[in-house]
Design a protein around this motif. Structure first.
Motif, PDB file in Angstrom:
ATOM      1  N   GLU A  24       0.963  -1.267  -0.315  1.00 34.86           N
ATOM      2  CA  GLU A  24       0.235   0.087   0.123  1.00 34.86           C
ATOM      3  C   GLU A  24       0.539   1.355   0.146  1.00 34.86           C
ATOM      4  N   HIS A  25       0.825   3.224  -0.065  1.00 37.06           N
ATOM      5  CA  HIS A  25       0.590   3.650  -0.370  1.00 37.06           C
ATOM      6  C   HIS A  25       0.162   4.822   0.662  1.00 37.06           C
ATOM      7  N   LEU A  26       0.655   5.859   1.231  1.00 38.25           N
ATOM      8  CA  LEU A  26       0.524   6.700   2.357  1.00 38.25           C
ATOM      9  C   LEU A  26      -0.550   7.406   1.467  1.00 38.25           C
ATOM     10  N   SER A  27      -1.469   7.363   0.493  1.00 41.16           N
ATOM     11  CA  SER A  27      -1.622   8.018   0.339  1.00 41.16           C
ATOM     12  C   SER A  27      -2.364   7.443  -0.503  1.00 41.16           C
ATOM     13  N   ASP A  28      -3.740   8.319  -0.692  1.00 45.21           N
ATOM     14  CA  ASP A  28      -5.020   7.573  -1.615  1.00 45.21           C
ATOM     15  C   ASP A  28      -5.659   9.139  -2.961  1.00 45.21           C
ATOM     16  N   ASN A  29      -4.475  10.087  -2.204  1.00 45.23           N
ATOM     17  CA  ASN A  29      -5.323  11.230  -3.444  1.00 45.23           C
ATOM     18  C   ASN A  29      -4.914  10.954  -5.328  1.00 45.23           C
ATOM     19  N   ILE A  30      -5.129  11.401  -5.865  1.00 40.78           N
ATOM     20  CA  ILE A  30      -4.976  11.463  -7.482  1.00 40.78           C
ATOM     21  C   ILE A  30      -3.277  12.236  -7.161  1.00 40.78           C
ATOM     22  N   ASN A  31      -2.910  11.038  -7.545  1.00 40.05           N
ATOM     23  CA  ASN A  31      -1.295  11.780  -8.038  1.00 40.05           C
ATOM     24  C   ASN A  31      -0.586  10.839  -9.096  1.00 40.05           C
ATOM     25  N   ALA A  32      -0.195  11.055  -9.981  1.00 40.98           N
ATOM     26  CA  ALA A  32       0.840  10.471 -11.136  1.00 40.98           C
ATOM     27  C   ALA A  32       1.480   9.386 -10.211  1.00 40.98           C
ATOM     28  N   ALA A  33       2.160   9.266  -9.287  1.00 48.84           N
ATOM     29  CA  ALA A  33       3.340   8.828  -8.959  1.00 48.84           C
ATOM     30  C   ALA A  33       2.375   7.161  -8.196  1.00 48.84           C
ATOM     31  N   TRP A  34       1.417   7.326  -8.209  1.00 50.25           N
ATOM     32  CA  TRP A  34       0.325   6.012  -7.539  1.00 50.25           C
ATOM     33  C   TRP A  34      -0.793   6.124  -9.195  1.00 50.25           C
ATOM     34  N   ALA A  35       0.255   6.168 -10.087  1.00 51.41           N
ATOM     35  CA  ALA A  35      -0.974   5.900 -11.238  1.00 51.41           C
ATOM     36  C   ALA A  35      -0.610   4.659 -11.770  1.00 51.41           C
ATOM     37  N   ASP A  36      -1.897   3.862 -11.969  1.00 47.09           N
ATOM     38  CA  ASP A  36      -2.809   2.912 -11.980  1.00 47.09           C
ATOM     39  C   ASP A  36      -1.598   1.934 -13.333  1.00 47.09           C
ATOM     40  N   SER A  37      -1.525   2.477 -14.396  1.00 47.77           N
ATOM     41  CA  SER A  37      -1.316   2.675 -15.781  1.00 47.77           C
ATOM     42  C   SER A  37       0.232   3.607 -16.404  1.00 47.77           C
ATOM     43  N   PRO A  38       0.689   3.250 -17.297  1.00 49.86           N
ATOM     44  CA  PRO A  38       1.023   4.471 -18.234  1.00 49.86           C
ATOM     45  C   PRO A  38       0.682   5.554 -18.556  1.00 49.86           C
ATOM     46  N   ARG A  39      -0.941   5.086 -19.648  1.00 49.15           N
ATOM     47  CA  ARG A  39      -1.674   6.081 -19.608  1.00 49.15           C
ATOM     48  C   ARG A  39      -2.018   7.282 -18.584  1.00 49.15           C
ATOM     49  N   GLN A  40      -2.209   6.627 -17.372  1.00 46.26           N
ATOM     50  CA  GLN A  40      -2.973   7.657 -16.681  1.00 46.26           C
ATOM     51  C   GLN A  40      -1.890   8.484 -15.784  1.00 46.26           C
ATOM     52  N   PHE A  41      -0.651   7.174 -16.217  1.00 46.41           N
ATOM     53  CA  PHE A  41       0.854   8.387 -15.651  1.00 46.41           C
ATOM     54  C   PHE A  41       1.127   9.826 -16.719  1.00 46.41           C
ATOM     55  N   VAL A  42       0.757   9.496 -17.679  1.00 47.10           N
ATOM     56  CA  VAL A  42       0.972  10.121 -18.329  1.00 47.10           C
ATOM     57  C   VAL A  42       0.301  11.717 -18.129  1.00 47.10           C
TER      58      VAL A  42
END
Length: 357
Positions: free
Chosen positions: A118-136
């Protein structure tokens, strides 16, 4: 350069150093530390105080950072041709933004979450993107931990393009600021870009005026009083982070940093102020590793059931974690910033130019 000029310039690094420490503290407190407050069996008061301090400093932290950044960019905006500044002021920042966006994503989502589940935050952030498309997509929307670099590049371009139409660009920035603070603009990334653009312009176009207003002179009583009245009026309207409150915070911080440099040796924080980039791009990774590890360990061993541990956590977690993450960021930068490892912190073309010179 005369000594008096050096002392007068020193407040800039003091303010930059203070701002980056406040940024790290903000990321330490929210959300990881804040999420643990309900689990404390003691120390709720100091924990709440940390949250209040973090929130109270919001009108200063990023507005002052962008004001100083705009002030330092003013010469490039007005006096240098595009050919000289585009690579250093635009390409370099976009390069660092996307490079460290990828590194943070790989380290936080790929490594940290893979190890800890798991990670620290549930906020929307590129660092926790689920896919390359979401990251971009999130990176383009400035919804990344390194969004400040993205903002600096965009702000510089618009300030440069409209430097001869100051009233027009300021009016646009003012409208964006109000749209952001009233919640009209969706997404924290676009909202942040909209809210802070005007402070970069203040630094680029009107830093001389604001610096003069920050001095303790009778002639400055009128602008201070006007800013205070407008701040109170906006507060009554429910705009807690109003433009005028942020300007007041900038003026106070300039005056305070100038006084500190005249009274004390600020060598260490001024050094931090000269080295904000490496702390900015690296600290979020260490917060994720150390913060998540500490939380999982404390929860797994039921340490929050101990009042002594809860009190120690409430008092010490924010400053200790901030110091640890800043120290590790500087240490890693010291190890990496050698030879072509410097390309992690500067655009390769600029690095080649540095080597050639």
């Amino acid at each position: 350069m005369p000594t008096t000029q050096k002392k007068d310039i020193a407040w800039v690094n003091t303010l930059k150093g203070g701002c980056i420490l406040l940024v790290v503290l903000y990321h330490v407190v929210l959300p990881g530390y804040a999420n643990m407050v309900p689990h404390l069996t003691a120390g709720e008061l100091p924990a709440r105080l940390w949250l209040i301090i973090n929130n109270t400093l919001s009108p200063l932290r990023m507005p002052a950072f962008f004001f100083v950044s705009g002030m330092l960019a003013a010469n490039a905006i007005f006096n240098r041709p595009w050919k000289q500044v585009f690579t250093s002021r635009v390409t370099n920042l976009f390069y660092l933004y996307f490079l460290w966006g990828v590194i943070q994503w790989l380290m936080i989502y790929g490594v940290s979450q893979g190890m800890m589940g798991e990670h620290l935050s549930d906020n929307i952030n590129a660092a926790w993107a689920d896919s390359p498309r979401q990251f971009v997509t999130l990176m383009l929307l400035a919804m990344s931990s390194s969004w400040y670099l993205y903002a600096l590049a965009l702000f510089f371009v618009f300030a440069r393009l409209f430097r001869h139409q100051k009233p027009l660009i300021l009016l646009v920035a003012l409208g964006l600021n109000y749209a952001a603070v009233t919640g009209v603009i969706p997404g924290w990334g676009p909202e942040s870009l909209s809210q802070y653009f005007i402070f970069f312009l203040f630094g680029s176009f009107y830093s001389d005026i604001l610096i003069r207003w920050s001095e303790w002179r009778r002639a400055n009583l009128l602008p201070w009083a006007l800013l205070l009245v407008l701040t109170l009026a906006h507060s009554l309207l429910g705009l807690e982070q109003s433009l005028f409150l942020c300007v007041l915070a900038i003026l106070v911080s300039i005056a305070g940093c100038r006084w500190l440099n005249q009274t004390f040796s600020m060598r260490w924080i001024n050094w931090v102020g000269k080295n904000t980039l490496q702390i900015y791009v690296l600290h979020r990774i260490f917060i994720e590793f150390f913060g998540m590890s500490a939380i999982l360990f404390a929860v797994g061993h039921q340490l929050f059931a101990s009042k002594a541990f809860s009190l120690l956590w409430a008092l010490g977690f924010p400053p200790v974690m901030m110091a640890l993450c800043v120290g590790c960021s500087v240490a890693v930068w010291t190890l990496l910033n050698r030879g072509w490892g410097q390309s992690l912190f500067i655009y390769p073309k600029l690095l080649r130019m540095k080597f050639d010179s």
